[in-house]
Design a protein around this motif. Structure first.
Motif, PDB file in Angstrom:
ATOM      1  N   ALA A   8      -6.029   6.542  -4.203  1.00 24.58           N
ATOM      2  CA  ALA A   8      -5.363   5.629  -4.029  1.00 24.58           C
ATOM      3  C   ALA A   8      -5.961   5.040  -2.744  1.00 24.58           C
ATOM      4  N   ASP A  19      -0.540  -0.311 -16.888  1.00 24.55           N
ATOM      5  CA  ASP A  19      -0.303   0.878 -14.821  1.00 24.55           C
ATOM      6  C   ASP A  19       0.316  -0.822 -14.967  1.00 24.55           C
ATOM      7  N   PRO A  79       4.527  -1.942 -14.136  1.00 26.06           N
ATOM      8  CA  PRO A  79       5.161  -0.974 -13.237  1.00 26.06           C
ATOM      9  C   PRO A  79       4.816  -1.553 -11.439  1.00 26.06           C
ATOM     10  N   ALA A  80       3.583  -1.840 -11.258  1.00 25.27           N
ATOM     11  CA  ALA A  80       2.685  -1.894 -10.326  1.00 25.27           C
ATOM     12  C   ALA A  80       3.648  -3.516  -9.715  1.00 25.27           C
ATOM     13  N   SER A 140       6.991  -2.835  -8.898  1.00 21.31           N
ATOM     14  CA  SER A 140       7.037  -2.374  -7.323  1.00 21.31           C
ATOM     15  C   SER A 140       7.259  -3.484  -6.572  1.00 21.31           C
ATOM     16  N   TRP A 141       5.775  -3.832  -5.993  1.00 22.25           N
ATOM     17  CA  TRP A 141       5.862  -5.070  -5.451  1.00 22.25           C
ATOM     18  C   TRP A 141       6.531  -5.530  -5.131  1.00 22.25           C
ATOM     19  N   ASP A 185      -2.255   1.275 -10.696  1.00 19.64           N
ATOM     20  CA  ASP A 185      -0.999   2.546 -10.153  1.00 19.64           C
ATOM     21  C   ASP A 185      -1.808   3.609  -8.682  1.00 19.64           C
ATOM     22  N   GLN A 186      -3.226   3.018  -8.234  1.00 16.65           N
ATOM     23  CA  GLN A 186      -3.540   3.112  -7.482  1.00 16.65           C
ATOM     24  C   GLN A 186      -4.124   3.047  -5.690  1.00 16.65           C
ATOM     25  N   ARG A 212      -1.694   1.084  -3.161  1.00 20.74           N
ATOM     26  CA  ARG A 212      -0.080   1.174  -2.375  1.00 20.74           C
ATOM     27  C   ARG A 212       0.163   0.042  -1.473  1.00 20.74           C
TER      28      ARG A 212
END
Length: 247
Positions: A11, A120, A123-124, A127-128, A239-240, A242
């Motif tokens: 991550a 991936d 979804p990322a 989310s962001w 997905d890794q 943040r």
């Protein structure tokens, strides 16, 4: 020589207000672009030019091709030959990308094309976006191609997730720091609050030189995977990553 000094990690955490993503090799498979989109545009260059010669973007692209090859009177056949030569060499030439984008946009609109995104990615991005991050695209593909790409994905129309799009015509070459400074000026987001995700170390270096944070995306099977991303933080998927809110 490959540069793999920074291994892929579990991550990476980055503090950012704006997230800028590359497409080819980063959100999407290079093989899809090369094996599907390139042949689609190649087969339609001549017909598009003859049928849309008065379209402002087509007219501008044709003028740029003729200027680049030094033939002001070049006819359609000569222009198509030049486009094919650049395409064979995978040259990121602005008029080539403009015409490809127009052709792809039409193909997406009639349902002949659907873009590719790694599992991936969606979804990322969602989310962001939902967390208040501002999302942008910076790709060598034209803005028209980018918009068509994200409007016609297997997950539906994703254009609403993005605050803007940049290409080599609106921002500049992707391997030069001033291009990233131009994007900073356009978004109004401070460079230290902007992060760029790309699979190409030269682009990451240019973004960092402009004051941006960077994350290298090293997807197995992609052409740039074995080259590595230098000393930039590296991941194998979105997905890794943040994205933390600025203080």
């Amino acid at each position: 020589m490959s540069d793999v000094r920074c291994p892929v990690t579990d991550a990476v955490a980055v503090t950012a207000e704006a997230v800028v993503v590359d497409i080819e090799g980063t959100t999407s498979a290079t093989s899809f672009v090369v094996d599907t989109l390139y042949p689609y545009s190649r087969a339609r260059f001549g017909a598009w030019i003859d049928g849309h010669s008065e379209h402002p973007d087509t007219r501008r692209a044709l003028a740029q091709v003729r200027e680049l090859i030094g033939e002001p009177a070049a006819d359609t056949a000569r222009v198509v030959t030049a486009l094919g030569t650049w395409l064979d060499a995978d040259e990121k030439v602005t008029p080539l990308k403009t015409l490809q984008g127009l052709i792809w946009e039409a193909g997406f609109a009639v349902g002949e094309l659907t873009s590719h995104l790694y599992p991936d990615v969606v979804p990322a991005l969602r989310s962001w976006h939902d967390a208040g991050r501002r999302l942008y695209v910076f790709s060598s593909g034209s803005v028209a191609a980018q918009r068509a790409w994200f409007a016609h994905t297997p997950a539906g129309d994703l254009l609403g997730l993005f605050s803007g799009h940049f290409d080599t015509e609106t921002a500049g070459p992707k391997r030069q720091p001033p291009s990233y400074a131009a994007i900073t000026a356009a978004t109004g987001v401070a460079p230290e609050r902007t992060v760029f995700l790309s699979d190409l170390v030269d682009e990451l270096d240019a973004a960092r030189a402009a004051g941006w944070s960077t994350v290298g995306v090293r997807r197995p099977g992609e052409p740039n995977h074995d080259r590595g991303v230098g000393d930039h933080p590296a991941v194998s998927g979105f997905d890794q990553v943040r994205i933390l809110p600025p203080a």
